[in-house]
Design a protein around this motif. Sequence first.
Motif, PDB file in Angstrom:
ATOM      1  N   SER A  51      -1.982   0.705   8.973  1.00  0.00           N
ATOM      2  CA  SER A  51      -0.903   1.086   9.893  1.00  0.00           C
ATOM      3  C   SER A  51       0.384   1.383   9.138  1.00  0.00           C
ATOM      4  CB  SER A  51      -0.655  -0.045  10.897  1.00  0.00           C
ATOM      5  OG  SER A  51      -0.128  -1.182  10.238  1.00  0.00           O
ATOM      6  N   ASP A  52       1.291   2.070   9.823  1.00  0.00           N
ATOM      7  CA  ASP A  52       2.606   2.345   9.229  1.00  0.00           C
ATOM      8  C   ASP A  52       3.357   1.047   8.966  1.00  0.00           C
ATOM      9  OD1 ASP A  52       1.977   4.992   9.463  1.00  0.00           O
ATOM     10  OD2 ASP A  52       3.269   5.381  11.191  1.00  0.00           O
ATOM     11  N   ALA A  53       3.171   0.058   9.835  1.00  0.00           N
ATOM     12  CA  ALA A  53       3.844  -1.230   9.643  1.00  0.00           C
ATOM     13  C   ALA A  53       3.370  -1.904   8.361  1.00  0.00           C
ATOM     14  CB  ALA A  53       3.593  -2.146  10.844  1.00  0.00           C
ATOM     15  N   GLU A  54       2.077  -1.783   8.050  1.00  0.00           N
ATOM     16  CA  GLU A  54       1.556  -2.356   6.803  1.00  0.00           C
ATOM     17  C   GLU A  54       2.140  -1.641   5.593  1.00  0.00           C
ATOM     18  OE1 GLU A  54      -2.692  -2.610   6.649  1.00  0.00           O
ATOM     19  OE2 GLU A  54      -2.844  -3.493   8.640  1.00  0.00           O
ATOM     20  N   VAL A  55       2.303  -0.320   5.687  1.00  0.00           N
ATOM     21  CA  VAL A  55       2.930   0.432   4.600  1.00  0.00           C
ATOM     22  C   VAL A  55       4.350  -0.073   4.367  1.00  0.00           C
ATOM     23  CG1 VAL A  55       3.815   2.691   3.902  1.00  0.00           C
ATOM     24  CG2 VAL A  55       1.543   2.508   4.914  1.00  0.00           C
ATOM     25  N   ASP A  56       5.110  -0.229   5.455  1.00  0.00           N
ATOM     26  CA  ASP A  56       6.497  -0.684   5.326  1.00  0.00           C
ATOM     27  C   ASP A  56       6.565  -2.064   4.677  1.00  0.00           C
ATOM     28  OD1 ASP A  56       7.305   1.644   6.505  1.00  0.00           O
ATOM     29  OD2 ASP A  56       7.837   0.753   8.440  1.00  0.00           O
ATOM     30  N   THR A  57       5.688  -2.963   5.091  1.00  0.00           N
ATOM     31  CA  THR A  57       5.678  -4.316   4.518  1.00  0.00           C
ATOM     32  C   THR A  57       5.360  -4.279   3.030  1.00  0.00           C
ATOM     33  OG1 THR A  57       5.023  -5.301   6.630  1.00  0.00           O
ATOM     34  CG2 THR A  57       4.595  -6.585   4.648  1.00  0.00           C
ATOM     35  N   LEU A  58       4.390  -3.457   2.655  1.00  0.00           N
ATOM     36  CA  LEU A  58       3.999  -3.347   1.253  1.00  0.00           C
ATOM     37  C   LEU A  58       5.126  -2.767   0.411  1.00  0.00           C
ATOM     38  CD1 LEU A  58       1.533  -3.861  -0.577  1.00  0.00           C
ATOM     39  CD2 LEU A  58       0.855  -1.486  -0.174  1.00  0.00           C
ATOM     40  N   LEU A  59       5.789  -1.738   0.922  1.00  0.00           N
ATOM     41  CA  LEU A  59       6.903  -1.130   0.195  1.00  0.00           C
ATOM     42  C   LEU A  59       8.066  -2.100   0.049  1.00  0.00           C
ATOM     43  CD1 LEU A  59       6.954   2.489   1.699  1.00  0.00           C
ATOM     44  CD2 LEU A  59       6.161   1.798  -0.573  1.00  0.00           C
ATOM     45  N   GLU A  60       8.334  -2.869   1.081  1.00  0.00           N
ATOM     46  CA  GLU A  60       9.424  -3.842   1.016  1.00  0.00           C
ATOM     47  C   GLU A  60       9.128  -4.913  -0.028  1.00  0.00           C
ATOM     48  OE1 GLU A  60       9.785  -5.223   5.000  1.00  0.00           O
ATOM     49  OE2 GLU A  60      10.523  -3.292   5.751  1.00  0.00           O
ATOM     50  N   LEU A  85       2.908  -6.179  -9.234  1.00  0.00           N
ATOM     51  CA  LEU A  85       1.497  -6.078  -9.603  1.00  0.00           C
ATOM     52  C   LEU A  85       0.602  -6.286  -8.379  1.00  0.00           C
ATOM     53  CD1 LEU A  85      -0.170  -5.658 -12.208  1.00  0.00           C
ATOM     54  CD2 LEU A  85      -0.280  -8.146 -12.425  1.00  0.00           C
ATOM     55  N   GLY A  86       0.965  -7.220  -7.520  1.00  0.00           N
ATOM     56  CA  GLY A  86       0.193  -7.467  -6.311  1.00  0.00           C
ATOM     57  C   GLY A  86       0.224  -6.281  -5.361  1.00  0.00           C
ATOM     58  N   ALA A  87       1.386  -5.648  -5.228  1.00  0.00           N
ATOM     59  CA  ALA A  87       1.493  -4.471  -4.367  1.00  0.00           C
ATOM     60  C   ALA A  87       0.650  -3.330  -4.907  1.00  0.00           C
ATOM     61  CB  ALA A  87       2.955  -4.046  -4.242  1.00  0.00           C
ATOM     62  N   ALA A  88       0.643  -3.155  -6.234  1.00  0.00           N
ATOM     63  CA  ALA A  88      -0.174  -2.100  -6.852  1.00  0.00           C
ATOM     64  C   ALA A  88      -1.655  -2.331  -6.585  1.00  0.00           C
ATOM     65  CB  ALA A  88       0.102  -2.039  -8.348  1.00  0.00           C
ATOM     66  N   SER A  89      -2.084  -3.586  -6.655  1.00  0.00           N
ATOM     67  CA  SER A  89      -3.480  -3.920  -6.410  1.00  0.00           C
ATOM     68  C   SER A  89      -3.863  -3.660  -4.959  1.00  0.00           C
ATOM     69  CB  SER A  89      -3.738  -5.388  -6.760  1.00  0.00           C
ATOM     70  OG  SER A  89      -5.066  -5.751  -6.462  1.00  0.00           O
ATOM     71  N   THR A  90      -3.000  -4.069  -4.031  1.00  0.00           N
ATOM     72  CA  THR A  90      -3.271  -3.857  -2.607  1.00  0.00           C
ATOM     73  C   THR A  90      -3.341  -2.376  -2.282  1.00  0.00           C
ATOM     74  OG1 THR A  90      -2.145  -5.925  -2.040  1.00  0.00           O
ATOM     75  CG2 THR A  90      -2.435  -4.306  -0.269  1.00  0.00           C
ATOM     76  N   LEU A  91      -2.394  -1.607  -2.798  1.00  0.00           N
ATOM     77  CA  LEU A  91      -2.370  -0.172  -2.521  1.00  0.00           C
ATOM     78  C   LEU A  91      -3.611   0.516  -3.053  1.00  0.00           C
ATOM     79  CD1 LEU A  91      -0.711   2.224  -1.420  1.00  0.00           C
ATOM     80  CD2 LEU A  91       0.282   2.460  -3.707  1.00  0.00           C
ATOM     81  N   ARG A  92      -4.100   0.057  -4.220  1.00  0.00           N
ATOM     82  CA  ARG A  92      -5.235   0.729  -4.852  1.00  0.00           C
ATOM     83  C   ARG A  92      -6.547   0.433  -4.154  1.00  0.00           C
ATOM     84  NH1 ARG A  92      -7.857   3.967  -5.881  1.00  0.00           N
ATOM     85  NH2 ARG A  92      -8.599   4.923  -7.816  1.00  0.00           N
ATOM     86  N   PHE A  93      -6.736  -0.801  -3.708  1.00  0.00           N
ATOM     87  CA  PHE A  93      -8.054  -1.191  -3.220  1.00  0.00           C
ATOM     88  C   PHE A  93      -8.088  -1.626  -1.754  1.00  0.00           C
ATOM     89  CE2 PHE A  93      -8.371  -1.703  -7.827  1.00  0.00           C
ATOM     90  CZ  PHE A  93      -9.476  -0.890  -8.057  1.00  0.00           C
ATOM     91  N   THR A  94      -6.932  -1.767  -1.118  1.00  0.00           N
ATOM     92  CA  THR A  94      -6.892  -2.087   0.315  1.00  0.00           C
ATOM     93  C   THR A  94      -5.868  -1.190   0.985  1.00  0.00           C
ATOM     94  OG1 THR A  94      -7.301  -4.399  -0.331  1.00  0.00           O
ATOM     95  CG2 THR A  94      -6.799  -3.982   1.986  1.00  0.00           C
ATOM     96  N   PRO A  95      -6.195   0.089   1.168  1.00  0.00           N
ATOM     97  CA  PRO A  95      -5.237   1.032   1.754  1.00  0.00           C
ATOM     98  C   PRO A  95      -4.727   0.535   3.103  1.00  0.00           C
ATOM     99  CG  PRO A  95      -7.152   2.188   0.905  1.00  0.00           C
ATOM    100  CD  PRO A  95      -7.492   0.720   0.866  1.00  0.00           C
TER     101      PRO A  95
END
Length: 299
Positions: free
Chosen positions: A106-115, A93-103
Amino acid sequence: MLTIREGSSLYYSLLWTTPAARQRFIERLHLIQSLSTTLEDVQEPQVAERKIHWWHEELQRLMEGTARHPATQATHDSMAEQQQAMACCLAILGAASTLRFTPPASDAEVDTLLEQDYSARLALLAHALSDNDAELDPQRHSQRLARALGKHERLSRLPVMLHRGQPVFSTEMYQRFGIRPTDLASHIRKSETQTSDADDVTAEPASTLDAIAVVVDKPARQSLLNAAIADAHHDFAQALKEPSSRQHYRQRSLLPLWRLSILRERQLALWTRRPPDLLRERSTLTPVHKLFWAWRHRR
């Protein structure tokens, strides 16, 4: 409840799985999808806050045996009083919220969020298959495999996510190719936003009339998609070579997750050889190929 489409990767991944474990897996997957997509159509932060608050309360009700949502009600028997399971749900749920409102910038941030997101998903699904409480620890699961699974799903759901206003890729990646999210969104077929989010669940057929957007194409658009496909395939190839991953997911109870990972990697290998325009089309492995690879990894 989800219905796994016959001939899909999930269908072949779950072959040779006991009926009880298969049912728990489908119920858990339904919960994961309910959590991860709950904010996709939300535009206002205030609405998002209310929905997140509701889900926090609903997860607490799940722990107490008073759940209201069909997805949480279905998982009560296997998740009640499991605090680690609740922590995994909150991570999704936290990852969904971050992705929706805090794009991610960097690529490193994407990797951390996906992990964060997909290691929690792996934990919930592995627990559903094995009924082993130790599997609920996300740290027990491969971060690289989690990242690879996230990248595959992001590509599979690309038209839907872009249509719903999500940038999908990082700001860094868009800048690298000199394009914007709107340059991708403008090429989506209308029918792509009406069909299911992936090829693994059933969906009603959609008309393709008036489906092709009339816009000026930018060569960098396909270059970005090709780079994203190659990156996801590389992560899968490396994850499947990891000795720890092979030892962990080739346990008999977790073989459905291993087979799914193999089929996802084979799908990306196909896209690498013959890059599709994922905004307008999606090539898939034939059922015969899926059965072949699933059979090779049946035990």
